[in-house]
Design an enzyme around this catalytic site. Structure first.
Site, PDB file in Angstrom:
ATOM      1  N   LYS A  22       0.085   2.230  18.314  1.00 57.36           N
ATOM      2  CA  LYS A  22      -0.045   2.642  17.154  1.00 57.36           C
ATOM      3  C   LYS A  22      -0.984   2.401  16.186  1.00 57.36           C
ATOM      4  O   LYS A  22      -1.792   3.231  15.693  1.00 57.36           O
ATOM      5  CB  LYS A  22       1.644   2.524  16.725  1.00 57.36           C
ATOM      6  CG  LYS A  22       1.499   2.851  14.982  1.00 57.36           C
ATOM      7  CD  LYS A  22       2.649   2.433  14.410  1.00 57.36           C
ATOM      8  CE  LYS A  22       3.129   1.111  13.616  1.00 57.36           C
ATOM      9  NZ  LYS A  22       2.295   1.227  12.552  1.00 57.36           N
ATOM     10  N   ASN A  23      -1.300   1.121  16.171  1.00 63.03           N
ATOM     11  CA  ASN A  23      -2.046   0.544  15.259  1.00 63.03           C
ATOM     12  C   ASN A  23      -3.493   0.872  15.425  1.00 63.03           C
ATOM     13  O   ASN A  23      -4.197   1.004  14.286  1.00 63.03           O
ATOM     14  CB  ASN A  23      -1.907  -0.848  14.739  1.00 63.03           C
ATOM     15  CG  ASN A  23      -0.585  -1.351  14.056  1.00 63.03           C
ATOM     16  OD1 ASN A  23       0.048  -0.374  13.563  1.00 63.03           O
ATOM     17  ND2 ASN A  23      -0.123  -2.385  13.833  1.00 63.03           N
ATOM     18  N   CYS A 116       5.409  -2.763  -0.059  1.00 67.82           N
ATOM     19  CA  CYS A 116       6.149  -2.354   1.037  1.00 67.82           C
ATOM     20  C   CYS A 116       7.492  -2.849   1.278  1.00 67.82           C
ATOM     21  O   CYS A 116       7.679  -3.880   0.518  1.00 67.82           O
ATOM     22  CB  CYS A 116       5.240  -1.948   2.201  1.00 67.82           C
ATOM     23  SG  CYS A 116       5.403  -3.388   3.138  1.00 67.82           S
ATOM     24  N   ARG A 121       1.717  -6.239  -0.532  1.00 66.98           N
ATOM     25  CA  ARG A 121       0.562  -5.914   0.588  1.00 66.98           C
ATOM     26  C   ARG A 121      -0.780  -5.455  -0.175  1.00 66.98           C
ATOM     27  O   ARG A 121      -1.191  -4.304  -0.152  1.00 66.98           O
ATOM     28  CB  ARG A 121       0.860  -5.036   1.754  1.00 66.98           C
ATOM     29  CG  ARG A 121       1.999  -5.762   2.557  1.00 66.98           C
ATOM     30  CD  ARG A 121       2.466  -4.782   3.653  1.00 66.98           C
ATOM     31  NE  ARG A 121       1.488  -4.532   4.817  1.00 66.98           N
ATOM     32  CZ  ARG A 121       1.852  -3.660   5.730  1.00 66.98           C
ATOM     33  NH1 ARG A 121       2.777  -3.291   5.709  1.00 66.98           N
ATOM     34  NH2 ARG A 121       0.783  -3.630   6.552  1.00 66.98           N
ATOM     35  N   ASP A 304       4.576  -8.773  13.888  1.00 61.86           N
ATOM     36  CA  ASP A 304       5.328  -7.585  14.508  1.00 61.86           C
ATOM     37  C   ASP A 304       6.241  -7.584  15.281  1.00 61.86           C
ATOM     38  O   ASP A 304       6.939  -6.910  15.795  1.00 61.86           O
ATOM     39  CB  ASP A 304       4.188  -6.538  14.752  1.00 61.86           C
ATOM     40  CG  ASP A 304       3.554  -5.792  13.562  1.00 61.86           C
ATOM     41  OD1 ASP A 304       3.825  -6.109  12.425  1.00 61.86           O
ATOM     42  OD2 ASP A 304       2.647  -5.196  13.771  1.00 61.86           O
ATOM     43  N   ARG A 395       8.497   6.248  13.315  1.00 59.63           N
ATOM     44  CA  ARG A 395       7.197   5.952  12.953  1.00 59.63           C
ATOM     45  C   ARG A 395       6.164   5.386  14.087  1.00 59.63           C
ATOM     46  O   ARG A 395       5.101   5.831  13.938  1.00 59.63           O
ATOM     47  CB  ARG A 395       7.054   5.176  11.743  1.00 59.63           C
ATOM     48  CG  ARG A 395       7.474   5.807  10.521  1.00 59.63           C
ATOM     49  CD  ARG A 395       7.371   4.893   9.349  1.00 59.63           C
ATOM     50  NE  ARG A 395       5.911   4.545   9.023  1.00 59.63           N
ATOM     51  CZ  ARG A 395       5.444   3.399   8.252  1.00 59.63           C
ATOM     52  NH1 ARG A 395       6.043   2.865   7.803  1.00 59.63           N
ATOM     53  NH2 ARG A 395       4.121   3.145   8.674  1.00 59.63           N
TER      54      ARG A 395
HETATM   55  C1  UD1 Z   1      -1.688  -4.476  10.080  1.00 58.13           C
HETATM   56  C2  UD1 Z   1      -0.804  -3.741  10.826  1.00 58.13           C
HETATM   57  C3  UD1 Z   1       0.519  -4.551  10.815  1.00 58.13           C
HETATM   58  C4  UD1 Z   1       0.602  -5.890  11.065  1.00 58.13           C
HETATM   59  C5  UD1 Z   1      -0.468  -6.573  10.150  1.00 58.13           C
HETATM   60  C6  UD1 Z   1      -0.754  -8.296  10.443  1.00 58.13           C
HETATM   61  C7  UD1 Z   1      -1.580  -1.590  10.958  1.00 58.13           C
HETATM   62  C8  UD1 Z   1      -1.580  -0.041  10.724  1.00 58.13           C
HETATM   63  N1  UD1 Z   1      -0.829  -2.381  10.439  1.00 58.13           N
HETATM   64  O1  UD1 Z   1      -1.355  -4.470   8.649  1.00 58.13           O
HETATM   65  O2  UD1 Z   1       1.390  -3.866  11.661  1.00 58.13           O
HETATM   66  O3  UD1 Z   1       1.864  -6.601  10.431  1.00 58.13           O
HETATM   67  O4  UD1 Z   1      -1.657  -6.031  10.414  1.00 58.13           O
HETATM   68  O5  UD1 Z   1      -1.009  -8.290  11.973  1.00 58.13           O
HETATM   69  O6  UD1 Z   1      -2.688  -2.101  11.628  1.00 58.13           O
HETATM   70  N2  UD1 Z   1      -3.844  -9.256   2.555  1.00 58.13           N
HETATM   71  C9  UD1 Z   1      -4.340  -9.750   1.085  1.00 58.13           C
HETATM   72  N3  UD1 Z   1      -5.395  -8.644   0.719  1.00 58.13           N
HETATM   73  C10 UD1 Z   1      -6.041  -7.488   1.456  1.00 58.13           C
HETATM   74  C11 UD1 Z   1      -5.298  -7.292   2.759  1.00 58.13           C
HETATM   75  C12 UD1 Z   1      -4.445  -8.027   3.296  1.00 58.13           C
HETATM   76  O7  UD1 Z   1      -3.974 -10.250   0.652  1.00 58.13           O
HETATM   77  O8  UD1 Z   1      -6.697  -6.573   0.608  1.00 58.13           O
HETATM   78  C13 UD1 Z   1      -3.021 -10.117   3.117  1.00 58.13           C
HETATM   79  C14 UD1 Z   1      -1.496  -9.186   3.494  1.00 58.13           C
HETATM   80  O9  UD1 Z   1      -0.711  -9.441   2.383  1.00 58.13           O
HETATM   81  C15 UD1 Z   1      -1.130 -10.195   4.542  1.00 58.13           C
HETATM   82  C16 UD1 Z   1      -2.317 -10.696   5.420  1.00 58.13           C
HETATM   83  O10 UD1 Z   1      -3.558 -10.368   4.411  1.00 58.13           O
HETATM   84  O11 UD1 Z   1      -0.480 -11.503   4.169  1.00 58.13           O
HETATM   85  C17 UD1 Z   1      -2.718  -9.766   6.562  1.00 58.13           C
HETATM   86  O12 UD1 Z   1      -2.562  -8.437   6.236  1.00 58.13           O
HETATM   87  P1  UD1 Z   1      -3.369  -7.346   7.106  1.00 58.13           P
HETATM   88  O13 UD1 Z   1      -3.974  -8.107   8.197  1.00 58.13           O
HETATM   89  O14 UD1 Z   1      -4.436  -6.804   6.076  1.00 58.13           O
HETATM   90  O15 UD1 Z   1      -2.407  -6.411   7.495  1.00 58.13           O
HETATM   91  P2  UD1 Z   1      -2.415  -4.898   7.471  1.00 58.13           P
HETATM   92  O16 UD1 Z   1      -3.824  -4.547   7.931  1.00 58.13           O
HETATM   93  O17 UD1 Z   1      -1.902  -4.147   6.314  1.00 58.13           O
END
Ligand code: UD1
Length: 419
Positions: A22-23, A116, A121, A304, A395
């Protein structure tokens, strides 16, 4: 609205084929905005998030069609550079269109995703990175407005390793003028899959698979055909399900290398694991040993799979600690599991899990992986359980009830008025 009705106590056995990730799909699909033409993505899962991304790209003029597991995308005629709130609120990964839009068209309007189910996030790292590449960004009426006269290469260090931010910046930097260096970049397999697709499209990227990516911008990219990677989280869910029911299952179409942390923990818990090519067989005939996990960025134990592991540890004879360092409040499954009889105490971002006797109940949950955890618990609970709000599962899991039923589970999808 659908629900699942599960009769607990069946042992899982047989073989199950894992769908495409999915991701990774959600990272690959928006790349069609970087080049005009016809793309084909093989091993695409037929899940709701893919439909949502197809609809979003469709609103921008991309023609998307899923035939079997082949996703056809034609980006010859892009008509809009906007991702509206209606789509983004359904799926945060919609923000992945931001990088490609600003890189190719010099402008983008993308709704801010907001919070979320498992906590705040933010997208600050996405925006900071794009600003470093030369995008002007403002926030107005809940939307990110980005524009540029041309992106230029920059050195960008991520304070936190973020999958989404790495993907967004990488997909913008490929068309920037000059060289970009990303440090503390995420190295999840989905990021690597994205980088490989971009290289196939004509991008120049060094350091793929590491946390330091060097990108030399190119003038243009071209449409390609690509094979998606298997879904490591779906695979982990089935491995844990098999172990929980003391079953014997062959999980097919996986990349075992992506599952190293999960396999190692399954072995620590007492499972017999055998890896052959792209298959993993798992067998378990006793209660698991209490086995702690702490989630981490790849190649650590994935956040996850945290909820599913927590369900598994309810069967252990003793106590275990489940700590989530990525999302500290991602424990919405805990109160629902308690309705099934689970003994769990929370201490900040750690769940202290005791071996429990589970009995069937009606439960619901607020996110995708928490729903998967509730299914696993219901498979081993005594009697009948109902899982409400199945749309979370739809989803991200392709036909999960059919796959589980194929392994011998008693699970049925039923229409309901309940919400
Ligand atoms: C992706 C995955 C999700 C998984 C997550 C962590 C997808 C669609 N989703 O989510 O399933 O749980 O990686 O492996 O690929 N953060 C910030 N600022 C930012 C971005 C992130 O502080 O601008 C923090 C987040 O709050 C979190 C950490 O960084 O604590 C990691 O998040 P991130 O790797 O960005 O997750 P996603 O890409 O949203």
């Amino acid at each position: 609205m659908d629900k699942f009705v599960i009769e607990g106590g069946q042992r899982l056995s047989g073989r199950v084929r894992i769908s495409g990730a999915k991701n990774a799909t959600l990272a690959l699909m928006p790349m069609v905005l970087l080049a005009p033409g016809v793309f084909r993505l093989h091993n695409t899962p037929n899940i709701r998030d893919v439909w949502t991304m197809s609809r979003l790209l469709g609103e921008m003029g991309v023609h998307c069609e899923l035939n079997g597991d082949e996703l056809f995308l034609d980006s010859s005629n892009i008509t809009s550079h906007e991702a509206p709130y209606e789509q983004v609120k359904k799926m945060r990964a919609s923000i992945n269109v931001l990088g490609p839009l600003i890189a190719r068209y010099g402008e983008a309007k993308v709704s801010l995703p907001g919070g979320c189910a498992f906590g705040p996030r933010p997208v600050d790292l996405h925006l900071k990175g794009l600003e470093k590449l030369g995008a002007e960004i403002t926030i107005e009426n809940g939307y990110i407005l980005a524009k540029t006269n041309g992106l230029r290469g920059a050195k960008i260090h991520f304070d936190i390793s973020s999958v989404g931010a790495t993907e967004n910046i990488l997909s913008a930097a490929v068309l920037a003028n000059g060289t970009t260096l990303l440090t503390n970049a995420a190295l999840e397999p989905e990021v690597t899959a994205l980088a490989r697709l971009l290289v196939k499209m004509g991008a120049k990227i060094n350091g793929i698979g590491t946390n330091m990516l060097e990108i030399e911008g190119v003038k243009e990219l071209h449409a390609v055909e690509e094979e998606n990677i298997p879904d490591r989280i779906e695979a982990a869910t089935f491995l844990i399900a098999a172990a929980m029911t003391r079953g014997k299952v062959l999980v097919e179409n996986v990349n075992p290398y992506h599952l190293t942390a999960v396999i190692s923990k399954l072995e620590e818990a007492g499972c017999s694991i055998d890896v052959t090519g792209n298959c993993i067989s798992v067998e378990m005939d006793e209660a698991p040993r209490p086995t702690d996990i702490t989630t981490a960025t790849y190649p650590g134990f994935p956040t996850d799979s945290q909820a599913q592991w927590l369900a598994f540890m309810l069967l252990a004879d003793g106590s275990s600690r489940i700590t989530d360092t990525i999302y500290h409040t991602r424990f919405h499954h805990v109160p629902e599991l308690q309705r099934l009889g689970a003994k769990i105490e929370m201490a900040e971002n750690t769940a202290l899990v005791q071996g429990s006797v589970l009995s069937g109940a009606t439960v619901m949950s607020a996110d995708l992986r928490a729903s998967a955890c509730l299914i696993l618990a219901a498979l081993v609970a005594e009697g009948r359980s109902e899982i409400l709000r199945v749309y979370h599962l739809d989803r991200g899991y392709e036909a999960i009830e059919k796959k589980l039923a194929g392994l011998g589970a008693s699970i049925e999808r039923v229409k309901t008025e309940e919400y």
